[in-house]
Design an enzyme around this catalytic site. Sequence first.
Site, PDB file in Angstrom:
ATOM      1  N   LYS A 181      80.857  28.858  67.524  1.00  0.00           N
ATOM      2  CA  LYS A 181      81.526  29.987  67.345  1.00  0.00           C
ATOM      3  C   LYS A 181      82.565  30.398  68.950  1.00  0.00           C
ATOM      4  O   LYS A 181      81.886  30.548  69.540  1.00  0.00           O
ATOM      5  CB  LYS A 181      80.567  31.152  67.248  1.00  0.00           C
ATOM      6  CG  LYS A 181      81.251  32.279  66.338  1.00  0.00           C
ATOM      7  CD  LYS A 181      81.889  33.527  66.974  1.00  0.00           C
ATOM      8  CE  LYS A 181      82.028  34.060  68.164  1.00  0.00           C
ATOM      9  NZ  LYS A 181      83.324  34.693  68.542  1.00  0.00           N
ATOM     10  N   GLU A 184      87.031  34.686  69.664  1.00  0.00           N
ATOM     11  CA  GLU A 184      88.181  35.101  68.576  1.00  0.00           C
ATOM     12  C   GLU A 184      89.429  35.240  69.208  1.00  0.00           C
ATOM     13  O   GLU A 184      90.534  35.036  68.496  1.00  0.00           O
ATOM     14  CB  GLU A 184      87.748  36.492  67.570  1.00  0.00           C
ATOM     15  CG  GLU A 184      87.634  37.548  68.439  1.00  0.00           C
ATOM     16  CD  GLU A 184      86.028  37.593  69.262  1.00  0.00           C
ATOM     17  OE1 GLU A 184      85.585  36.578  69.633  1.00  0.00           O
ATOM     18  OE2 GLU A 184      85.863  38.945  69.330  1.00  0.00           O
ATOM     19  N   SER A 234      80.296  37.493  78.807  1.00  0.00           N
ATOM     20  CA  SER A 234      79.963  38.563  79.746  1.00  0.00           C
ATOM     21  C   SER A 234      78.479  38.729  79.789  1.00  0.00           C
ATOM     22  O   SER A 234      77.797  38.243  78.919  1.00  0.00           O
ATOM     23  CB  SER A 234      80.485  39.836  79.119  1.00  0.00           C
ATOM     24  OG  SER A 234      80.041  40.470  78.050  1.00  0.00           O
ATOM     25  N   CYS A 289      84.748  32.693  85.995  1.00  0.00           N
ATOM     26  CA  CYS A 289      83.434  33.238  86.517  1.00  0.00           C
ATOM     27  C   CYS A 289      83.293  32.829  87.896  1.00  0.00           C
ATOM     28  O   CYS A 289      82.206  33.112  88.357  1.00  0.00           O
ATOM     29  CB  CYS A 289      82.495  32.826  85.246  1.00  0.00           C
ATOM     30  SG  CYS A 289      82.239  30.944  85.523  1.00  0.00           S
TER      31      CYS A 289
HETATM   32  P1  NAD Z   1      82.537  38.140  75.794  1.00  0.00           P
HETATM   33  O1  NAD Z   1      80.924  38.462  76.309  1.00  0.00           O
HETATM   34  O2  NAD Z   1      83.067  39.451  75.409  1.00  0.00           O
HETATM   35  O3  NAD Z   1      82.434  37.237  74.585  1.00  0.00           O
HETATM   36  C1  NAD Z   1      81.928  36.016  74.707  1.00  0.00           C
HETATM   37  C2  NAD Z   1      81.575  35.774  73.187  1.00  0.00           C
HETATM   38  O4  NAD Z   1      80.746  36.692  72.576  1.00  0.00           O
HETATM   39  C3  NAD Z   1      82.688  35.553  72.396  1.00  0.00           C
HETATM   40  O5  NAD Z   1      82.562  34.592  71.347  1.00  0.00           O
HETATM   41  C4  NAD Z   1      83.007  37.014  71.532  1.00  0.00           C
HETATM   42  O6  NAD Z   1      83.049  36.996  70.119  1.00  0.00           O
HETATM   43  C5  NAD Z   1      81.209  37.161  71.550  1.00  0.00           C
HETATM   44  N1  NAD Z   1      80.920  38.675  71.314  1.00  0.00           N
HETATM   45  C6  NAD Z   1      81.708  39.679  72.313  1.00  0.00           C
HETATM   46  N2  NAD Z   1      80.951  40.909  72.044  1.00  0.00           N
HETATM   47  C7  NAD Z   1      79.789  40.467  71.180  1.00  0.00           C
HETATM   48  C8  NAD Z   1      78.969  41.548  70.930  1.00  0.00           C
HETATM   49  N3  NAD Z   1      78.822  42.713  71.097  1.00  0.00           N
HETATM   50  N4  NAD Z   1      77.847  40.792  70.089  1.00  0.00           N
HETATM   51  C9  NAD Z   1      77.762  39.564  69.953  1.00  0.00           C
HETATM   52  N5  NAD Z   1      78.847  38.735  70.167  1.00  0.00           N
HETATM   53  C10 NAD Z   1      79.762  39.267  70.857  1.00  0.00           C
HETATM   54  O7  NAD Z   1      83.137  37.227  76.993  1.00  0.00           O
HETATM   55  P2  NAD Z   1      84.656  37.122  77.119  1.00  0.00           P
HETATM   56  O8  NAD Z   1      85.320  38.426  77.409  1.00  0.00           O
HETATM   57  O9  NAD Z   1      85.420  36.289  76.121  1.00  0.00           O
HETATM   58  O10 NAD Z   1      84.805  36.108  78.320  1.00  0.00           O
HETATM   59  C11 NAD Z   1      84.685  36.493  79.723  1.00  0.00           C
HETATM   60  C12 NAD Z   1      83.376  36.810  80.433  1.00  0.00           C
HETATM   61  O11 NAD Z   1      82.590  35.641  80.427  1.00  0.00           O
HETATM   62  C13 NAD Z   1      83.294  37.265  81.887  1.00  0.00           C
HETATM   63  O12 NAD Z   1      82.337  38.258  81.888  1.00  0.00           O
HETATM   64  C14 NAD Z   1      83.332  35.849  82.490  1.00  0.00           C
HETATM   65  O13 NAD Z   1      82.458  35.962  83.784  1.00  0.00           O
HETATM   66  C15 NAD Z   1      82.185  35.260  81.452  1.00  0.00           C
HETATM   67  N6  NAD Z   1      82.220  33.794  82.007  1.00  0.00           N
HETATM   68  C16 NAD Z   1      80.944  33.265  82.382  1.00  0.00           C
HETATM   69  C17 NAD Z   1      80.853  31.994  82.717  1.00  0.00           C
HETATM   70  C18 NAD Z   1      79.744  31.373  83.314  1.00  0.00           C
HETATM   71  O14 NAD Z   1      79.545  30.209  83.405  1.00  0.00           O
HETATM   72  N7  NAD Z   1      78.793  32.225  83.899  1.00  0.00           N
HETATM   73  C19 NAD Z   1      81.829  30.966  82.319  1.00  0.00           C
HETATM   74  C20 NAD Z   1      82.988  31.680  81.676  1.00  0.00           C
HETATM   75  C21 NAD Z   1      83.031  32.875  81.523  1.00  0.00           C
END
Ligand code: NAD
Length: 492
Positions: A181, A184, A234, A289
Amino acid sequence: MINPMQLTAELSEVKNYIDGKFERSSQQSMDVLSPLDGSKISSLPLSTTQDVDDAVQAAKRAFPKWSGMTIKERVQIFFRYRSLLEKHMDELTKLVQLENGKTYGEAKAEVDKSMELCEFACSMPQIVVNEVQEVSKGVECRIERKPLGVVASITPFNFPNMVPNWTIPNALVLGNTMVMKPSELVPLSTVRMAELLKEAGLPDGVFNLVNGGKEVVEAICDHPGIKAVSFVGSTKVAKIVYKRATSNLKRCVALGGAKNHLLVLPDANPEMTASNVIASMSGCAGQRCMAASVMVGVDNIQHIIDLMVEDAKKITPGKNLGSVISAEAKKRIEGYISEAEANGARVLLDGRNAIVPGKENGFYVGPTILDHVTLDMSVAREEIFGPVISIIRAKDLDEAIAIENGSNYGNAASVFTESGGLAKQVMEQASAGMIGVNIGVPVPREPFSFGGWNESKFGVSDITGRSSIEFWTQNKKTTTKWNPEAQTNWMS
Ligand code: NAD
């Protein structure tokens, strides 16, 4: 730059990819915007629990044959996939640019990294060698690494090409089948990956894509046919996914957000340090990140801050700085800057209200340097995820390390110094999974694994490298005795 009008039918209306076919059932959809100029470039389906089940069933059907192949046979497909990534480098790079907003160089680095990830997966036959020993005369014990079955991978917006490739090659080469997944916000790159995997010879059903949001993630965490879930995103959502997947008795590794500290000592090489700090905080518009978010300046480092400001002034949104992902992200980042300013931080360089001529509807924030930030400010503690560095002043290294240790996160930390002894102190005492010495973005390269500490990662193993082999496999232990005269004892 790809003109959205040139996108193929599969890209201009994103579909799910299940059992080797792109299909779109009648369901709700949402627009996909390019953050470069805010224009609509595609749409994607908001898939349902039923779509997840269809993908899991396809992956289940494909599993016996795929897992029954030898690892050397599976690897052949990923040699071809790696070559296809190289062949289509320019197109894949432009696709990342279009949907994510990075500069060409940053987007290309992502696809380069995906090739390196494939190279590691292709080396698995040399690494994953099973163990066998004659434990009593005529009795042998053997340990084999076996795949788990159907696994899932949920990915974020910030690396549309690289992060999916953190999991696809390793999990599949090790014999699993997958439901992915993607975010989006950036679904196009994974559509092309599905096409290239098919072209490389991947059998139908081994890799499936289900697009959408929260509902898809929840269905993945709940589906009894899925054995393991990897998540990158996140911390807020990582916690939700980790709790939900593990409460459904699945294996889970969930990588979360970050707040990375760079500790700058007065003996650091000034030019190198300044350019590394600025590159780390502004690369990919701060949406990494591994990006520098807080710089802890020890004692007198004013000369380095002055150089940082000079370096950052050479960065121009729309030229050598890409966009942030959305209008909401721009608003959030600018809100953090305004709040810090109101609370007494000094704004040495202000990236608010950046406008790129000809792309007035794009989402741009210029490089921003905040000085004299204090620990009570939200910019000192929370993930901003934009091109902003907050400078906190510390009297000595012990205080700087205590500031780093005080963060809830723990992805990366770096120290800049010419002193080996002081660097060693940071290597030992920083509370982060990935440490840098005189490096602004200390990403471990294959075969070393990627993963943070504290609230930057939940679960035992890391997501890439050797550690991921543990995550994507389970051990089968077999004891054999063919010779009736073999030695017997109470255990065999
Ligand atoms: P996000 O958490 O908003 O989304 C990640 C995924 O979760 C997406 O596929 C999204 O559709 C899904 N999602 C969003 N809200 C949800 C919910 N309430 N319930 C279930 N699924 C949900 O993250 P983002 O904004 O796409 O990416 C940025 C974040 O990712 C930043 O916090 C960054 O630090 C982190 N990140 C971490 C790493 C790492 O290796 N630690 C690597 C890349 C990005």
